[in-house]
Design an enzyme around this catalytic site. Sequence first.
Site, PDB file in Angstrom:
ATOM      1  N   PRO A  63      15.620  31.352  52.536  1.00  0.00           N
ATOM      2  CA  PRO A  63      15.953  29.851  52.213  1.00  0.00           C
ATOM      3  C   PRO A  63      15.186  28.735  51.845  1.00  0.00           C
ATOM      4  O   PRO A  63      15.271  27.713  51.142  1.00  0.00           O
ATOM      5  CB  PRO A  63      17.349  29.834  52.490  1.00  0.00           C
ATOM      6  CG  PRO A  63      17.799  31.163  53.728  1.00  0.00           C
ATOM      7  CD  PRO A  63      16.212  32.020  53.948  1.00  0.00           C
ATOM      8  N   GLU A  86      19.822  35.469  62.067  1.00  0.00           N
ATOM      9  CA  GLU A  86      19.313  34.232  61.956  1.00  0.00           C
ATOM     10  C   GLU A  86      17.858  33.749  61.824  1.00  0.00           C
ATOM     11  O   GLU A  86      17.750  32.380  61.552  1.00  0.00           O
ATOM     12  CB  GLU A  86      19.876  33.488  63.177  1.00  0.00           C
ATOM     13  CG  GLU A  86      21.444  33.821  63.734  1.00  0.00           C
ATOM     14  CD  GLU A  86      21.654  34.759  63.762  1.00  0.00           C
ATOM     15  OE1 GLU A  86      20.765  35.828  64.132  1.00  0.00           O
ATOM     16  OE2 GLU A  86      22.914  35.332  64.266  1.00  0.00           O
ATOM     17  N   ARG A 107      11.037  44.262  34.774  1.00  0.00           N
ATOM     18  CA  ARG A 107      11.186  44.063  33.193  1.00  0.00           C
ATOM     19  C   ARG A 107      10.121  43.362  32.555  1.00  0.00           C
ATOM     20  O   ARG A 107      10.429  43.290  31.774  1.00  0.00           O
ATOM     21  CB  ARG A 107      12.316  43.499  33.456  1.00  0.00           C
ATOM     22  CG  ARG A 107      12.534  42.025  33.500  1.00  0.00           C
ATOM     23  CD  ARG A 107      14.472  41.928  33.233  1.00  0.00           C
ATOM     24  NE  ARG A 107      14.486  41.921  32.062  1.00  0.00           N
ATOM     25  CZ  ARG A 107      14.235  40.377  31.065  1.00  0.00           C
ATOM     26  NH1 ARG A 107      14.185  39.419  31.419  1.00  0.00           N
ATOM     27  NH2 ARG A 107      15.277  40.670  29.783  1.00  0.00           N
ATOM     28  N   ASP A 132      14.535  35.552  25.367  1.00  0.00           N
ATOM     29  CA  ASP A 132      15.219  35.621  26.662  1.00  0.00           C
ATOM     30  C   ASP A 132      15.551  34.044  26.953  1.00  0.00           C
ATOM     31  O   ASP A 132      14.857  33.401  26.291  1.00  0.00           O
ATOM     32  CB  ASP A 132      14.513  36.089  28.319  1.00  0.00           C
ATOM     33  CG  ASP A 132      14.956  37.679  28.182  1.00  0.00           C
ATOM     34  OD1 ASP A 132      15.317  38.043  27.301  1.00  0.00           O
ATOM     35  OD2 ASP A 132      13.219  37.820  29.536  1.00  0.00           O
TER      36      ASP A 132
HETATM   37  N1  ADE Z   1      17.790  34.650  52.976  1.00  0.00           N
HETATM   38  C1  ADE Z   1      19.227  33.933  52.482  1.00  0.00           C
HETATM   39  N2  ADE Z   1      19.776  33.428  52.189  1.00  0.00           N
HETATM   40  C2  ADE Z   1      18.226  33.563  51.086  1.00  0.00           C
HETATM   41  C3  ADE Z   1      18.405  32.954  50.164  1.00  0.00           C
HETATM   42  N3  ADE Z   1      19.326  31.647  49.192  1.00  0.00           N
HETATM   43  N4  ADE Z   1      16.975  33.157  49.208  1.00  0.00           N
HETATM   44  C4  ADE Z   1      15.936  34.236  49.874  1.00  0.00           C
HETATM   45  N5  ADE Z   1      16.221  34.617  51.535  1.00  0.00           N
HETATM   46  C5  ADE Z   1      18.029  34.107  51.791  1.00  0.00           C
END
Ligand code: ADE
Length: 245
Positions: free
Chosen positions: A89, A116, A153, A168
């Site tokens: 994230p 975590e 794709r 697209d």
């Molecule tokens: N791992 C947990 N949440 C994530 C996200 N939003 N993007 C990539 N990896 C992740």
Amino acid sequence: MEIKVFTIFPEMFDGPLSASLLGKAREKGILEMEVINFRDYSTDKHRAVDDTPYGGGAGMVLQPFPVVAALRANLDLNEEDLEVILVTPQGAVFDQKAAIELSKKKKLAFICGHYEGFDERIRKFATKEYSIGDYVLTGGELPAMVMIDTICRLVPGVIKEQASFEDDSFYNGLLEYPQYTRPRDFEGMEVPEVLLNGHHEQIRIWRKKESLRRTWQRRPDLLAKYELDKEEEKLLAEVKAEELR
Ligand code: ADE
């Protein structure tokens, strides 16, 4: 294209990577995919791949050794046409532009984080970091699948008609125009006349204009980043005049 996924949940990838277009592309040999369990590279007698964080705190942290050993055993990390993607994230938000760039690579590897967090030193072995959006999943597996599907794709041969992704949403920075098929009249809702007359230039202009209308109405943020040509400027002005009438 060759894709290797590094994860402690290889079974999660069985369905999505074998079904539908990706499955067919694998059968045809256009795509090669391998899922590697980095638990197999743990030196711990219980095959553990995580440990408590230095400095204390809740949760477990993915250790560098099993991940890096798995990468080294399965990849040539100096290879030019290889991108090693850390799925986290904290990465840059993955979008169609990133997908197009990555679809041109010969080899991709995805490292799925879980737990975590992961030891900061794992970062050094990745060439890119991507997130799929500003929300947190339980691990990097689903995000990796989303990215793999989006990238694959675009690989020539995976989708039959190349033109089908050039229209697209997002491909050229705009949302796609509305599409219709039979019947001409569905419960009183009619297909726009212009699509029935076979006049290709009129249809092209209608589609461009509706694509601009959609993007202006739904995703002004995309339109703000988009460079309009002369024709598009005129069409957008028409759209605004129509909508504000
Ligand atoms: N791992 C947990 N949440 C994530 C996200 N939003 N993007 C990539 N990896 C992740």
